[in-house]
Design a protein around this motif. Structure first.
Motif, PDB file in Angstrom:
ATOM      1  N   LEU A  97      29.079  -3.709  -5.521  1.00 55.09           N
ATOM      2  CA  LEU A  97      28.360  -4.864  -6.063  1.00 55.09           C
ATOM      3  C   LEU A  97      29.308  -5.903  -6.647  1.00 55.09           C
ATOM      4  N   ASN A  98      30.354  -5.441  -7.316  1.00 52.49           N
ATOM      5  CA  ASN A  98      31.252  -6.352  -8.024  1.00 52.49           C
ATOM      6  C   ASN A  98      32.188  -7.107  -7.079  1.00 52.49           C
ATOM      7  N   THR A  99      32.560  -6.478  -5.972  1.00 49.73           N
ATOM      8  CA  THR A  99      33.550  -7.102  -5.098  1.00 49.73           C
ATOM      9  C   THR A  99      33.080  -7.203  -3.644  1.00 49.73           C
ATOM     10  N   VAL A 128      20.425 -14.744 -14.671  1.00 54.23           N
ATOM     11  CA  VAL A 128      19.776 -13.468 -14.352  1.00 54.23           C
ATOM     12  C   VAL A 128      20.389 -12.357 -15.192  1.00 54.23           C
ATOM     13  N   LEU A 129      21.725 -12.373 -15.339  1.00 58.65           N
ATOM     14  CA  LEU A 129      22.400 -11.346 -16.131  1.00 58.65           C
ATOM     15  C   LEU A 129      22.011 -11.433 -17.596  1.00 58.65           C
ATOM     16  N   LEU A 180      21.566 -13.182  -2.564  1.00 64.55           N
ATOM     17  CA  LEU A 180      22.006 -11.786  -2.655  1.00 64.55           C
ATOM     18  C   LEU A 180      23.339 -11.684  -3.388  1.00 64.55           C
ATOM     19  N   ASN A 181      24.234 -12.633  -3.135  1.00 66.53           N
ATOM     20  CA  ASN A 181      25.514 -12.686  -3.831  1.00 66.53           C
ATOM     21  C   ASN A 181      25.316 -12.829  -5.338  1.00 66.53           C
ATOM     22  N   ALA A 182      24.404 -13.717  -5.734  1.00 69.65           N
ATOM     23  CA  ALA A 182      24.140 -13.927  -7.156  1.00 69.65           C
ATOM     24  C   ALA A 182      23.566 -12.670  -7.805  1.00 69.65           C
ATOM     25  N   LEU A 183      22.671 -11.985  -7.089  1.00 66.98           N
ATOM     26  CA  LEU A 183      22.073 -10.753  -7.620  1.00 66.98           C
ATOM     27  C   LEU A 183      23.123  -9.649  -7.730  1.00 66.98           C
ATOM     28  N   CYS A 184      24.027  -9.563  -6.738  1.00 65.09           N
ATOM     29  CA  CYS A 184      25.116  -8.580  -6.809  1.00 65.09           C
ATOM     30  C   CYS A 184      25.970  -8.814  -8.048  1.00 65.09           C
ATOM     31  N   GLY A 185      26.308 -10.081  -8.302  1.00 67.43           N
ATOM     32  CA  GLY A 185      27.119 -10.418  -9.468  1.00 67.43           C
ATOM     33  C   GLY A 185      26.427 -10.076 -10.770  1.00 67.43           C
ATOM     34  N   ALA A 186      25.117 -10.330 -10.829  1.00 68.75           N
ATOM     35  CA  ALA A 186      24.357 -10.050 -12.046  1.00 68.75           C
ATOM     36  C   ALA A 186      24.277  -8.549 -12.320  1.00 68.75           C
ATOM     37  N   PHE A 187      23.946  -7.764 -11.302  1.00 68.65           N
ATOM     38  CA  PHE A 187      23.821  -6.320 -11.498  1.00 68.65           C
ATOM     39  C   PHE A 187      25.174  -5.663 -11.748  1.00 68.65           C
ATOM     40  N   ALA A 188      26.246  -6.205 -11.139  1.00 65.45           N
ATOM     41  CA  ALA A 188      27.587  -5.680 -11.424  1.00 65.45           C
ATOM     42  C   ALA A 188      27.944  -5.915 -12.888  1.00 65.45           C
ATOM     43  N   GLY A 189      27.608  -7.101 -13.404  1.00 60.73           N
ATOM     44  CA  GLY A 189      27.845  -7.382 -14.818  1.00 60.73           C
ATOM     45  C   GLY A 189      27.071  -6.442 -15.713  1.00 60.73           C
ATOM     46  N   VAL A 261      25.919  -8.676 -23.917  1.00 59.34           N
ATOM     47  CA  VAL A 261      26.196  -9.207 -22.574  1.00 59.34           C
ATOM     48  C   VAL A 261      25.841 -10.684 -22.466  1.00 59.34           C
ATOM     49  N   GLY A 262      24.694 -11.064 -23.027  1.00 60.28           N
ATOM     50  CA  GLY A 262      24.236 -12.444 -22.906  1.00 60.28           C
ATOM     51  C   GLY A 262      25.211 -13.445 -23.497  1.00 60.28           C
ATOM     52  N   LYS A 263      25.849 -13.097 -24.612  1.00 55.34           N
ATOM     53  CA  LYS A 263      26.756 -14.034 -25.278  1.00 55.34           C
ATOM     54  C   LYS A 263      28.059 -14.236 -24.506  1.00 55.34           C
ATOM     55  N   ILE A 264      28.389 -13.285 -23.632  1.00 55.95           N
ATOM     56  CA  ILE A 264      29.589 -13.420 -22.805  1.00 55.95           C
ATOM     57  C   ILE A 264      29.242 -14.054 -21.460  1.00 55.95           C
ATOM     58  N   ALA A 265      28.168 -13.572 -20.836  1.00 56.79           N
ATOM     59  CA  ALA A 265      27.813 -14.042 -19.493  1.00 56.79           C
ATOM     60  C   ALA A 265      27.518 -15.538 -19.461  1.00 56.79           C
ATOM     61  N   ILE A 266      26.922 -16.071 -20.526  1.00 54.93           N
ATOM     62  CA  ILE A 266      26.524 -17.477 -20.525  1.00 54.93           C
ATOM     63  C   ILE A 266      27.730 -18.403 -20.371  1.00 54.93           C
ATOM     64  N   TRP A 267      28.918 -17.944 -20.763  1.00 56.12           N
ATOM     65  CA  TRP A 267      30.117 -18.773 -20.616  1.00 56.12           C
ATOM     66  C   TRP A 267      30.396 -19.101 -19.148  1.00 56.12           C
ATOM     67  N   ASN A 268      29.934 -18.243 -18.234  1.00 55.83           N
ATOM     68  CA  ASN A 268      30.192 -18.487 -16.815  1.00 55.83           C
ATOM     69  C   ASN A 268      29.419 -19.675 -16.273  1.00 55.83           C
ATOM     70  N   SER A 269      28.503 -20.223 -17.075  1.00 53.90           N
ATOM     71  CA  SER A 269      27.816 -21.438 -16.638  1.00 53.90           C
ATOM     72  C   SER A 269      28.782 -22.629 -16.601  1.00 53.90           C
ATOM     73  N   LEU A 270      29.964 -22.456 -17.225  1.00 54.88           N
ATOM     74  CA  LEU A 270      30.983 -23.505 -17.176  1.00 54.88           C
ATOM     75  C   LEU A 270      31.738 -23.527 -15.848  1.00 54.88           C
ATOM     76  N   ILE A 271      31.666 -22.432 -15.086  1.00 52.90           N
ATOM     77  CA  ILE A 271      32.481 -22.316 -13.871  1.00 52.90           C
ATOM     78  C   ILE A 271      32.247 -23.452 -12.879  1.00 52.90           C
ATOM     79  N   PRO A 272      30.975 -23.739 -12.495  1.00 52.74           N
ATOM     80  CA  PRO A 272      30.802 -24.846 -11.535  1.00 52.74           C
ATOM     81  C   PRO A 272      31.205 -26.198 -12.104  1.00 52.74           C
ATOM     82  N   VAL A 273      31.102 -26.376 -13.431  1.00 53.16           N
ATOM     83  CA  VAL A 273      31.528 -27.635 -14.047  1.00 53.16           C
ATOM     84  C   VAL A 273      33.041 -27.785 -13.942  1.00 53.16           C
TER      85      VAL A 273
END
Length: 310
Positions: A97-99, A128-129, A180-189, A261-273
């Motif tokens: 799932l992660n890779t 989702v995560l 499916l890629n997004a769901l894989c990333g969420a469940f891996a997290g 988890v939520g306080k760490i995962a939300i930082w990834n919203s900066l990635i596309p920016v």
């Protein structure tokens, strides 16, 4: 775990999470530059998967080498040894799932979808995560603050893609694979904390990237993938991507094991920016004001979620 752990201190946790997201944002232009330098064209999905597989395999090897040199334990933790088969299957599922499945879906989907649509759908994994963590972990409670933060953060990512020429239509090989890629990333997290309970998280990250990368290379080669034009500059871009994966996944996975988890995962919203801005810097793309709007909204979402009580 000790409360004085540096990865649990709010300021350091925020700094490390920002660093991981910032580095992953830089991956966008480096991937594009790497494809151009290696002469990997849009339709060469096998070559894209091979390129990704080499990147993650070598990243995993580096992490495992450092783990060995720093005398980290490669064996299962005592509580995981009682269920050897179950723990092994859990780690294998995390690796897939992660890779492997994560990036196989991403590269196939990206080959059959518009970039703007892919960016929107790929960012779903962040939110989702955050929401899934509220269902599975007591430390992550669903609150109005989190709902607001996710809504504002996602609106920032949506704003990156407003005003495109054509929105396109839904396709299974395009949008379906990106979802499916997004769901894989969420469940891996979601599984990362479980990895930390079974094996040293540093070692687990290395196994995930190394084995997952090797499993990406196999279908890439079977699909006729090659690196058509190898140059020193191309190898430099690949080296930078390996460094991004090595540092980014190590920091992110460690943070997920010892913080809500939520306080760490939300930082990834900066990635596309970050990806949009760095693409302007490295690829001479036109800067648009919507990037500033997106950055403001995503950072607001991050602030709202992290401002809650500990």
């Amino acid at each position: 775990m000790s409360k004085t752990n540096i990865f649990q201190r709010p300021l350091w946790a925020a700094l490390f999470a920002f660093t991981a997201a910032f580095l992953w944002g830089w991956a966008y232009p480096f991937i594009k530059l790497g494809f151009d330098e290696f002469e990997i064209t849009t339709e060469m999905t096998g070559s894209k998967m091979l390129f990704a597989g080499i990147r993650f395999f070598l990243s995993g090897v580096i992490i495992l080498t450092v783990a060995r040199l720093t005398h980290r334990s490669f064996s299962l933790k005592d509580e995981a040894k009682s269920s050897l088969l179950g723990s092994s299957l859990f780690l294998l599922l995390f690796t897939l799932l992660n890779t492997t499945l994560h990036y196989a879906c991403f590269y196939i989907g990206l080959s059959h979808s518009q970039g703007s649509r892919a960016a929107i759908l790929n960012s779903l994994s962040v939110f989702v995560l955050v929401l899934l963590a509220c269902m599975f972990f007591k430390s992550d409670k669903l609150t109005i603050r989190k709902i607001m933060g996710c809504t504002i953060g996602f609106s920032g990512i949506l704003s990156l893609n407003l005003g495109g020429a054509e929105s396109g239509t839904f396709t299974l090989l395009g949008d379906g694979m990106i979802i499916l890629n997004a769901l894989c990333g969420a469940f891996a997290g979601l599984m990362t904390r479980g990895v930390g309970k079974r094996v040293d998280v540093f070692v687990g990250t290395g196994y995930s990237l190394g084995i997952g990368g090797a499993l990406l290379m196999i279908p890439g080669l079977l699909m006729g993938g090659t690196l058509p034009h190898v140059t020193l500059l191309g190898l430099f871009y690949l080296l930078m991507l390996i460094g991004i994966s090595t540092i980014g996944f190590t920091l992110y996975n460690k943070l997920l094991t010892c913080n809500p988890v939520g306080k760490i995962a939300i930082w990834n919203s900066l990635i596309p920016v970050v990806g949009a801005v760095t693409s302007c810097l490295c690829l001479s793309e036109e800067f648009q004001w919507k990037y500033a709007v997106a950055a403001t909204l995503t950072t607001t979402g991050i602030y709202i979620i992290n401002k809650g009580k500990k």
